[in-house]
Design a protein around this motif. Structure first.
Motif, short mmCIF file in Angstrom:
data_model
loop_
_atom_site.label_atom_id
_atom_site.label_comp_id
_atom_site.label_asym_id
_atom_site.label_seq_id
_atom_site.Cartn_x
_atom_site.Cartn_y
_atom_site.Cartn_z
N LYS A 12 -3.00 3.16 -10.00
CA LYS A 12 -2.32 2.10 -10.74
C LYS A 12 -0.82 2.06 -10.46
O LYS A 12 -0.15 1.08 -10.79
CB LYS A 12 -2.56 2.27 -12.24
N ASP A 51 -0.63 -11.24 -11.20
CA ASP A 51 -1.64 -10.93 -12.21
C ASP A 51 -2.78 -11.95 -12.23
O ASP A 51 -3.84 -11.69 -12.80
CB ASP A 51 -1.00 -10.86 -13.60
N GLY A 53 -4.34 -12.79 -9.57
CA GLY A 53 -5.23 -12.42 -8.48
C GLY A 53 -5.02 -13.23 -7.22
O GLY A 53 -5.86 -13.21 -6.32
N CYS A 198 -5.82 -6.39 -7.78
CA CYS A 198 -6.57 -7.23 -8.74
C CYS A 198 -6.83 -8.62 -8.18
O CYS A 198 -6.66 -9.62 -8.87
CB CYS A 198 -5.83 -7.32 -10.08
N PRO A 209 -8.87 -12.66 -11.92
CA PRO A 209 -8.58 -11.41 -11.22
C PRO A 209 -9.60 -10.32 -11.55
O PRO A 209 -10.10 -10.25 -12.67
CB PRO A 209 -7.19 -11.03 -11.74
N GLU A 211 -9.91 -6.23 -11.31
CA GLU A 211 -9.14 -5.01 -11.08
C GLU A 211 -9.95 -4.00 -10.28
O GLU A 211 -11.01 -3.56 -10.72
CB GLU A 211 -8.69 -4.40 -12.41
N THR A 212 -9.45 -3.67 -9.09
CA THR A 212 -10.07 -2.62 -8.29
C THR A 212 -9.10 -1.46 -8.04
O THR A 212 -9.52 -0.39 -7.60
CB THR A 212 -10.56 -3.16 -6.93
#
Length: 362
Positions: A12, A51, A53, A198, A209, A211-212
């Motif tokens: 992160k 944010d 994506g 994301c 988006p 999240e990965t």
């Protein structure tokens, strides 16, 4: 030959992830001469924030600058040209790039205002930014995400931002696949760092988006895209420009030949895959050489109708869109190219709200 190593990192802390990737790959050592001119090409195809994506995280851009400056590189510029119908400088302002320019003393260029040099491959003539061609190194900073016309977009397609708007339109006239491959055959960045933090796995303009918490680094754009396609659950046949680029000598498309180096292990989490809603909604359209901005706005409008249970109102009627419809008559059309539509929005490009209002009026 480009290195077939692809480094992957999870987490992160975007700044630390970026610098770790570059340090592990010894980017400064590979770039060598500290006086080299280095361009950074983020994905700011549309004026929106990461944010959603859709666009590259600014932390990646600043981390790359800090890494390079710590090693003595000072001739650094940020280069982008948003898609036809949007404003690069508006995207720069929205995402704080003018602050980055002042804080780090780097160049900031809108490639829509550049001069161009014509290059050719695969029967495609294209106008490429001279500023980019003059760089000793270009670091490509794409977002791994879905696309309503090509299923996915990442390293290879992000290079469309170095083209003139005229060439971007031409790419759509030619169907995108061969032109994208040709672009990568005539120009290859020194390095690609993929933002897969994301990305919206269904739609290039963002809004959903996923999240990965992942980033990748490598040299071969074709191999990177082949790897990212596999992560998204696509076969190479689903993204034809990858294999076409291999045939043109732009890189390797066989991920079995890639050396995947994971610098750490991801947390246990479900595998994120596209829902493919954009491709499902595209079945309601009849595109002929449609530009991305216009087509994306149509998909946005259809998505809103789908969410609100209103698609039944179309009664199976397909919506014409794109340059290939110029001068032809149709029942429903979107964009200035479809000005002869019985029901339509004659704007270039039409907004999603304009399209939505027109479709709801049927």
């Amino acid at each position: 030959m480009k290195s077939r190593e692809i480094r992957v990192i999870y987490g992160k802390d975007i700044e630390n992830m970026t610098k770790t990737l570059m340090e592990d790959y010894k980017v400064a050592e590979k770039f060598g001469d500290k006086s080299s001119s280095i361009g950074l090409k983020p994905n700011l195809v549309v004026a929106t924030t990461p944010d959603t994506g859709a666009t590259t995280h600014m932390e990646i851009v600043t981390a790359v600058i800090e890494y390079l400056q710590d090693y003595g590189f000072s001739n650094i510029s940020i280069l982008e040209g948003s898609w036809v119908g949007d404003d690069t400088e508006r995207a720069y302002r929205l995402n704080g790039y003018y602050d980055i320019k002042r804080r780090y003393g780097v160049g900031l260029f809108d490639l829509k205002k550049d001069r161009y040099e014509t290059k050719s491959a695969g029967g495609i003539n294209m106008e490429i930014s001279r500023k980019v061609l003059e760089m000793d190194h270009l670091i490509n900073l794409p977002v791994m995400k879905g696309h309503c016309q090509t299923n996915m977009t990442c390293a290879m397609k992000n290079l469309k931002g170095i083209l003139s708007d005229r060439s971007k339109r031409l790419f759509h006239q030619k169907g995108l696949m061969v032109p994208i491959a040709a672009l990568n055959a005539v120009y290859s960045p020194s390095l690609t760092i993929v933002d897969s933090i994301c990305g919206d796995l269904d739609f290039e303009e963002g809004g959903n988006p996923v999240e990965t918490g992942r980033m990748m680094l490598g040299e071969d754009s074709v191999l990177i895209d082949a790897y990212c396609a596999s992560l998204m659950g696509f076969d190479l046949d689903d993204v034809p420009y990858i294999s076409l680029a291999k045939e043109m000598g732009a890189g390797c498309a066989d991920i079995e030949k890639a050396k995947i180096i994971e610098l750490n292990k991801p947390e246990n989490s479900p595998v994120a895959v596209p829902r493919r809603y954009a491709s499902r909604l595209s079945s309601l359209t009849n595109p002929k050489s449609a530009c991305s901005c216009c087509y994306a706005n149509l998909i946005h409008a259809l998505k809103r109708m789908d969410d609100e249970g209103e698609l039944y109102a179309l009664n199976g009627e397909k919506i014409a869109i794109g340059q290939g419809w110029k001068g032809q008559e149709m029942e429903i059309g979107v964009g200035a190219c479809c000005h002869k539509a019985r029901h339509g929005v004659v704007k270039c490009p039409p907004s999603a709200q304009d399209i939505l209002d027109m479709l709801r009026s049927l």
